[in-house]
Design a protein around this motif. Structure first.
Motif, PDB file in Angstrom:
ATOM      1  N   ALA A  38      61.189  36.753  34.234  1.00  0.00           N
ATOM      2  CA  ALA A  38      61.318  37.928  34.883  1.00  0.00           C
ATOM      3  C   ALA A  38      59.959  38.479  35.712  1.00  0.00           C
ATOM      4  CB  ALA A  38      61.302  38.805  33.498  1.00  0.00           C
ATOM      5  N   PRO A  39      60.372  39.234  36.646  1.00  0.00           N
ATOM      6  CA  PRO A  39      59.180  39.799  37.622  1.00  0.00           C
ATOM      7  C   PRO A  39      58.375  40.861  36.737  1.00  0.00           C
ATOM      8  CG  PRO A  39      61.407  40.843  38.197  1.00  0.00           C
ATOM      9  CD  PRO A  39      61.547  39.826  37.204  1.00  0.00           C
ATOM     10  N   SER A  40      57.075  40.835  37.250  1.00  0.00           N
ATOM     11  CA  SER A  40      56.106  42.088  36.599  1.00  0.00           C
ATOM     12  C   SER A  40      55.254  42.544  37.710  1.00  0.00           C
ATOM     13  CB  SER A  40      55.688  41.615  35.132  1.00  0.00           C
ATOM     14  OG  SER A  40      54.788  40.320  35.554  1.00  0.00           O
ATOM     15  N   ALA A  41      54.623  43.320  37.681  1.00  0.00           N
ATOM     16  CA  ALA A  41      53.807  43.991  38.593  1.00  0.00           C
ATOM     17  C   ALA A  41      52.429  42.965  38.550  1.00  0.00           C
ATOM     18  CB  ALA A  41      53.362  45.527  38.226  1.00  0.00           C
ATOM     19  N   CYS A  42      52.205  42.797  39.596  1.00  0.00           N
ATOM     20  CA  CYS A  42      51.093  41.525  40.038  1.00  0.00           C
ATOM     21  C   CYS A  42      51.220  40.364  38.975  1.00  0.00           C
ATOM     22  CB  CYS A  42      49.807  42.269  39.776  1.00  0.00           C
ATOM     23  SG  CYS A  42      49.623  43.670  40.690  1.00  0.00           S
ATOM     24  N   LEU A  90      46.011  43.887  36.957  1.00  0.00           N
ATOM     25  CA  LEU A  90      46.776  43.975  38.113  1.00  0.00           C
ATOM     26  C   LEU A  90      45.708  43.719  39.056  1.00  0.00           C
ATOM     27  CD1 LEU A  90      48.157  47.743  37.861  1.00  0.00           C
ATOM     28  CD2 LEU A  90      49.066  45.610  37.457  1.00  0.00           C
ATOM     29  N   MET A  91      46.092  43.511  40.250  1.00  0.00           N
ATOM     30  CA  MET A  91      45.301  43.157  41.399  1.00  0.00           C
ATOM     31  C   MET A  91      44.106  43.992  41.527  1.00  0.00           C
ATOM     32  SD  MET A  91      47.852  41.337  44.374  1.00  0.00           S
ATOM     33  CE  MET A  91      49.052  42.416  44.484  1.00  0.00           C
ATOM     34  N   ARG A  92      42.920  43.460  42.238  1.00  0.00           N
ATOM     35  CA  ARG A  92      41.672  44.147  42.390  1.00  0.00           C
ATOM     36  C   ARG A  92      42.060  45.384  43.346  1.00  0.00           C
ATOM     37  NH1 ARG A  92      37.017  40.403  42.675  1.00  0.00           N
ATOM     38  NH2 ARG A  92      36.124  40.689  40.472  1.00  0.00           N
ATOM     39  N   ARG A  93      42.814  45.436  44.378  1.00  0.00           N
ATOM     40  CA  ARG A  93      43.107  46.104  45.162  1.00  0.00           C
ATOM     41  C   ARG A  93      43.460  47.565  44.466  1.00  0.00           C
ATOM     42  NH1 ARG A  93      48.055  43.935  47.995  1.00  0.00           N
ATOM     43  NH2 ARG A  93      46.933  42.227  48.313  1.00  0.00           N
ATOM     44  N   PHE A  94      44.246  47.231  43.316  1.00  0.00           N
ATOM     45  CA  PHE A  94      44.744  48.682  42.672  1.00  0.00           C
ATOM     46  C   PHE A  94      43.627  49.290  41.574  1.00  0.00           C
ATOM     47  CE2 PHE A  94      48.746  46.300  43.151  1.00  0.00           C
ATOM     48  CZ  PHE A  94      49.347  47.028  43.773  1.00  0.00           C
ATOM     49  N   SER A 100      45.650  50.275  34.705  1.00  0.00           N
ATOM     50  CA  SER A 100      46.248  48.955  34.519  1.00  0.00           C
ATOM     51  C   SER A 100      47.400  48.652  33.734  1.00  0.00           C
ATOM     52  CB  SER A 100      45.120  47.940  33.980  1.00  0.00           C
ATOM     53  OG  SER A 100      44.719  48.390  32.514  1.00  0.00           O
ATOM     54  N   GLN A 101      47.651  49.662  33.033  1.00  0.00           N
ATOM     55  CA  GLN A 101      48.909  49.896  32.055  1.00  0.00           C
ATOM     56  C   GLN A 101      50.181  50.495  33.124  1.00  0.00           C
ATOM     57  OE1 GLN A 101      47.442  47.096  30.432  1.00  0.00           O
ATOM     58  NE2 GLN A 101      49.312  47.543  29.079  1.00  0.00           N
ATOM     59  N   HIS A 102      49.787  50.851  34.001  1.00  0.00           N
ATOM     60  CA  HIS A 102      50.858  51.757  34.627  1.00  0.00           C
ATOM     61  C   HIS A 102      52.173  51.268  34.817  1.00  0.00           C
ATOM     62  CE1 HIS A 102      52.173  55.062  37.640  1.00  0.00           C
ATOM     63  NE2 HIS A 102      52.832  54.195  38.281  1.00  0.00           N
ATOM     64  N   TYR A 103      52.411  50.146  35.162  1.00  0.00           N
ATOM     65  CA  TYR A 103      53.640  49.415  35.285  1.00  0.00           C
ATOM     66  C   TYR A 103      54.327  48.543  33.857  1.00  0.00           C
ATOM     67  CZ  TYR A 103      52.633  50.098  40.222  1.00  0.00           C
ATOM     68  OH  TYR A 103      52.463  50.544  41.322  1.00  0.00           O
ATOM     69  N   ALA A 104      53.235  48.633  33.222  1.00  0.00           N
ATOM     70  CA  ALA A 104      53.604  47.853  31.792  1.00  0.00           C
ATOM     71  C   ALA A 104      54.654  48.224  31.127  1.00  0.00           C
ATOM     72  CB  ALA A 104      52.249  47.790  30.829  1.00  0.00           C
ATOM     73  N   GLN A 105      55.166  49.274  30.926  1.00  0.00           N
ATOM     74  CA  GLN A 105      56.283  49.606  30.132  1.00  0.00           C
ATOM     75  C   GLN A 105      57.744  49.049  30.976  1.00  0.00           C
ATOM     76  OE1 GLN A 105      57.471  52.925  27.646  1.00  0.00           O
ATOM     77  NE2 GLN A 105      55.193  53.559  27.483  1.00  0.00           N
ATOM     78  N   MET A 106      57.543  49.427  32.400  1.00  0.00           N
ATOM     79  CA  MET A 106      58.697  48.967  33.217  1.00  0.00           C
ATOM     80  C   MET A 106      58.666  47.424  32.848  1.00  0.00           C
ATOM     81  SD  MET A 106      58.153  51.125  36.541  1.00  0.00           S
ATOM     82  CE  MET A 106      56.677  52.062  36.305  1.00  0.00           C
TER      83      MET A 106
END
Ligand code: FMN
Length: 180
Positions: A38-42, A90-94, A100-106
């Motif tokens: 599955a894809p995931s943020a970063c 997440l990547m350094r640029r974020f 860091s958990q912003h996308y985790a539930q998605m």
């Protein structure tokens, strides 16, 4: 292996499992191995799975899913995946702009969907369960110690019947808009 269209159309939430057929450890492992794609943020993959497949442990988990008066069917489920949210990197640029958990539930949701479709592809049925008592679940499953919040539980097993319900979905035109 069949077309994704057929797989997606056939998958449905199963609330009646064959009590005499328990998925094997190999099958459960394969579901998770496939879902790992599955894809995931970063590509942070901020989730982990506890697979519950013994009679004693499924009996201990079921009541934790029923405290709101829902999920009575869970008492006869032969196996569960308990999906937790884990720290995301997440990547350094974020850093500094996005938690860091912003996308985790998605990410957890996407992985859960992959898990269900992987199981379906292997002839197993599933039901995502979002109603549970987390504290009770942690008391019942010691493997959850040290893991992050439980986001979903997924019942998995062989459906008691091959019959499928008619899908109830919003009309396509109400969810799809073209801007051309
Ligand atoms: C986040 C989430 C939580 C859910 N929680 C429950 C639940 O606690 N109990 C249950 O029986 N079904 C639960 N479902 C299943 C939905 O009711 C089901 O997916 C929806 O009605 C569509 O039906 P289908 O999965 O058969 O296509 C949940 C589904 C999702 C995605």
């Amino acid at each position: 292996m069949e077309s994704f269209e057929l797989l997606a159309r056939r998958r449905e939430s199963c609330r009646a499992y064959d009590p005499d057929r328990r998925p094997t450890r190999e099958q459960l492992t394969k579901c998770v191995a496939v879902a790992q794609n599955a894809p995931s943020a970063c590509n942070s993959q901020p989730w982990s799975v506890v697979a519950v497949n013994s009679e004693a442990m499924t009996a201990a988990v079921a009541p934790c899913l029923q405290t709101a008066g829902l999920n009575r069917f869970a008492s006869a489920c032969p196996a569960f995946f308990i999906v937790t949210e884990e720290p995301a990197r997440l990547m350094r640029r974020f850093e500094g702009s996005i938690d860091s958990q912003h996308y985790a539930q998605m990410d957890v949701g996407i992985a859960a969907a992959h898990l269900c479709l992987a199981a379906e592809d292997m002839g197993l049925s599933t039901c995502i369960i979002g109603s549970f008592d987390e504290e009770m679940l942690r008391g019942a499953v010691s493997a959850l110690e040290g893991r992050g919040p439980v986001r979903l539980v997924i019942a998995v097993g062989y459906a008691a019947s091959d019959a499928r319900r008619e899908k109830s979905r919003k009309p396509l035109e109400t969810v799809l808009t073209y801007v051309e």
